[in-house]
Scaffold this active site. Sequence first.
Site, PDB file in Angstrom:
ATOM      1  N   HIS A 163      -3.503   6.945   2.099  1.00  0.00           N
ATOM      2  CA  HIS A 163      -4.173   5.723   1.591  1.00  0.00           C
ATOM      3  C   HIS A 163      -5.439   5.153   2.140  1.00  0.00           C
ATOM      4  CE1 HIS A 163      -4.300   1.582   0.639  1.00  0.00           C
ATOM      5  NE2 HIS A 163      -3.964   1.092   1.995  1.00  0.00           N
ATOM      6  N   ASN A 172     -10.323  -0.302  -0.527  1.00  0.00           N
ATOM      7  CA  ASN A 172      -8.721  -0.151  -0.401  1.00  0.00           C
ATOM      8  C   ASN A 172      -8.311  -0.828  -1.634  1.00  0.00           C
ATOM      9  OD1 ASN A 172      -6.061  -0.564  -0.052  1.00  0.00           O
ATOM     10  ND2 ASN A 172      -6.365  -1.437   2.006  1.00  0.00           N
ATOM     11  N   CYS A 194       0.758  -1.233   0.103  1.00  0.00           N
ATOM     12  CA  CYS A 194      -0.158   0.057   0.147  1.00  0.00           C
ATOM     13  C   CYS A 194       0.793   1.050   0.110  1.00  0.00           C
ATOM     14  CB  CYS A 194      -0.874  -0.029   1.352  1.00  0.00           C
ATOM     15  SG  CYS A 194      -1.916  -1.199   1.360  1.00  0.00           S
TER      16      CYS A 194
END
Length: 333
Positions: free
Chosen positions: A260, A290, A118
């Site tokens: 994020h 996500n 990520c």
Amino acid sequence: MKSLCNLPVRIAGLGAYVPDKVLDNSMLEQMVDTTDEWIVRRTGIKERRIAAPRQATSDLAAAAGRKALKAAGLAARDVDAVILCTCTPDHVFPATACIVQTAIGAVNAFGYDLQAACSGFLFGLMQGAALIDSGMAENVLVIGAETLSRFTDWEDRSSCILFGDGAGAALLQKESAPGGGEVVFCEMGGDAARADILEVPAGGSRLVASEETVRQRRHYMQLQGREVFKLAVGKLGELVDTLEEKTGVDMKDISLIIPHQSNERIIRSVCDRAGLPQERAYMNIERMGNTSAASIPIAMEQAVGEGKLKRGDIALLLAFGGGLTWGATLLRY
Ligand code: COA
């Protein structure tokens, strides 16, 4: 403001691509023992995008990359480097970046994949900016792209609710105008001591693919969500403290925080701990879920499209993910 990095590099163009297929929470209710109410309350997610069966990560990346080039007004043959940030590549090798290069016609570029889960896009941004600042490249295309749906265990309700597919891209160039685009500061880190809380255990050289690994579902993401949650909030808070100490930046000068998109509660907790105003944190997690390395560039592209990020604004990008890896980047857009 004191600049530690102080790289005169600007984002000349942004592009994003998300697949058409929407998987909303009511559809997940039919697949696993969960409810829309639980997912929204615990994560903020209402829906996510899922790649079509024919689409691999390179297809999403190429679509986003083409849009970034168009936004920058640059021909693909003028790209010097393609940095493809992904933890869901098309293959172990060749690098997905090479496939993207060919797909978009970046025939004069070199390309490589960057794997920092990520945090990938922030690592890629730092490398792209450094390539330009060193004089090794003039035009660098940094892409974050993921097809996490291919590595999601659709029988595991604690993880399958979180992830989506998509891609975002940024074309970086040297900034010549004073007061123009700049990477003001970046700080990155990593530590595998707790790598086990977020991993795809099988399919690499440590645990090769076998009938047993398939039977044990070891090719899917394994996630200890509560542990990741706690570590993410702590580490992102530390990063903001470091940034304040090293740059002297006043948080009220930050126009937009683009974190994020892992969990709405993580983002709100980080803002509270760091004294960052929540209303300045950009969130699209409700619609995207996500998307790992793709989440920050998709969010940036959407923030610019919505007029929330304008030229000259100072933006703070924050990421935490598998590895474990983390990063904070302060930039003047
Ligand atoms: N629907 C309904 N109940 C669920 C559920 C679901 N989809 N998933 C888990 N539960 C249950 C659990 O079984 C548990 O039940 P129990 O109390 O009877 O044991 C309860 O809900 C609480 O589980 P917990 O894991 O403590 O929930 P949480 O509040 O920590 O939320 C996550 C879980 C995964 C949403 C959250 O921890 C998270 O977002 N973590 C970080 C995500 C991440 O790692 N992202 C990737 C890297 S950025």
